[in-house]
Design an enzyme around this catalytic site. Sequence first.
Site, PDB file in Angstrom:
ATOM      1  CG  ASN A  11      -1.948  -0.952   1.324  1.00 24.98           C
ATOM      2  OD1 ASN A  11      -2.452  -1.374   0.293  1.00 24.98           O
ATOM      3  ND2 ASN A  11      -2.302  -1.364   2.533  1.00 24.98           N
ATOM      4  N   GLY A  39       1.509  -1.216   3.873  1.00 24.99           N
ATOM      5  CA  GLY A  39       0.760  -2.443   3.585  1.00 24.99           C
ATOM      6  C   GLY A  39       1.267  -3.502   4.534  1.00 24.99           C
ATOM      7  CG  ASN A 180      -5.602  -7.610  17.449  1.00 25.96           C
ATOM      8  OD1 ASN A 180      -6.632  -8.265  17.405  1.00 25.96           O
ATOM      9  ND2 ASN A 180      -5.400  -6.532  16.693  1.00 25.96           N
ATOM     10  CB  THR A 213       0.142  -8.920  19.898  1.00 27.59           C
ATOM     11  OG1 THR A 213      -0.938  -8.773  18.981  1.00 27.59           O
ATOM     12  CG2 THR A 213       1.280  -9.654  19.208  1.00 27.59           C
ATOM     13  CB  THR A 243       1.922   3.109  11.256  1.00 28.45           C
ATOM     14  OG1 THR A 243       1.199   4.267  11.632  1.00 28.45           O
ATOM     15  CG2 THR A 243       1.318   2.515  10.007  1.00 28.45           C
ATOM     16  CG  ASP A 247       2.403  -4.922   9.694  1.00 36.96           C
ATOM     17  OD1 ASP A 247       1.529  -5.763   9.936  1.00 36.96           O
ATOM     18  OD2 ASP A 247       2.168  -3.821   9.146  1.00 36.96           O
ATOM     19  N   GLY A 282       6.275   6.584  10.523  1.00 38.83           N
ATOM     20  CA  GLY A 282       6.056   5.860   9.269  1.00 38.83           C
ATOM     21  C   GLY A 282       5.945   4.365   9.465  1.00 38.83           C
ATOM     22  CB  SER A 286       9.554   3.306  11.330  1.00 35.55           C
ATOM     23  OG  SER A 286       8.448   2.439  11.215  1.00 35.55           O
TER      24      SER A 286
HETATM   25  O1  RIB Z   1      -0.156  -2.506   9.690  1.00 37.03           O
HETATM   26  C1  RIB Z   1       0.071  -1.237   9.144  1.00 37.03           C
HETATM   27  C2  RIB Z   1      -0.344  -1.205   7.719  1.00 37.03           C
HETATM   28  O2  RIB Z   1      -1.729  -1.454   7.636  1.00 37.03           O
HETATM   29  C3  RIB Z   1      -0.145   0.134   7.036  1.00 37.03           C
HETATM   30  O3  RIB Z   1       1.137   0.256   6.446  1.00 37.03           O
HETATM   31  C4  RIB Z   1      -1.303   0.196   6.058  1.00 37.03           C
HETATM   32  O4  RIB Z   1      -0.932   0.173   4.720  1.00 37.03           O
HETATM   33  C5  RIB Z   1      -2.224  -0.982   6.411  1.00 37.03           C
HETATM   34  O5  RIB Z   1      -2.133  -2.015   5.530  1.00 37.03           O
END
Ligand code: RIB
Length: 302
Positions: A11, A39, A180, A213, A243, A247, A282, A286
Amino acid sequence: MRKALCFGSLNIDYVYDVPHILRPGETLASTNRSIYPGGKGLNQSIALAKAGVATFHAGAVGEGGELLLETLQDSGVDTRFVRTIEGLSGHTVIQRETSGQNNIILYGGSNQAITEEQIDETLQYFSSGDYLLLQNEINLIPSIMTKAAEIGMVIVLNPSPIDEKLLAYPLELVDIFLLNEIEAMDIVGSESPPDELLRSLSSKFPEAQIVLTLGEEGALYLDRKGGKILKHGIFDVEVVDTTAAGDTFTGYFIATLAKTNDPQEALRVASLASALVVSRLGAAPSIPTKEEVYSIHIYLKE
Ligand code: RIB
């Protein structure tokens, strides 16, 4: 070590800084706008690669996709299985408030254009024991899971964002869940405290390892067929942007588990990596390298 394939979203994140997350009906001026590669799929691929795993990304980009491909490549991710198609790339509108918390509107775009042919072509390259990492931002996930299971790949699912469709996926094929509390409650179908939630998930999917989590409360791990619950807290840092925290945790947890087969160590390293990511702005940019993760831990307090 086995290679990893992340079949997932890419994304363009349009991030608006706001004094607070908008209330219904409210109009509010933002103080800044930034554009980041993101993304869940792209972020998790980058975390895996930065953690030292041979990582391949599969997915699709459209207009503006060069930024996404370059970001993956610069982080050491192999992009040969990412297709460029006509139309818009997947993108988001993210409100980021001063506390670092956010909310995200997702537009699927090219992420929803995965084809059976692309899945078959991509999976040919992988074999038994290789890792497959999935989230819930692309189409045809049930097919990817079924075909990967036939090959004997280790299927890792981060069921995010959770929706009705996901509940009908062949979740019994998943080897490792990272999720989560909200996602766990939706899958189990009831609300309960974290330890009970983990046990309920484990009885539903006895062949899966599960990582739950808990935000500021850290994370829990339960092995296949239950056993003792492992725990880890978060490291204390100043939060500027959450953010990609989940991930980064996912990528580093899987990478460390694959390397050490030690879930307690995987929880520790993933918690360190997430602490670093929330202290920076970011999504993808990041995500720390493993050198940063391993050198910073002495300065952090659990
Ligand atoms: O988990 C964060 C991500 O979720 C963001 O980068 C956004 O694009 C969404 O997919």
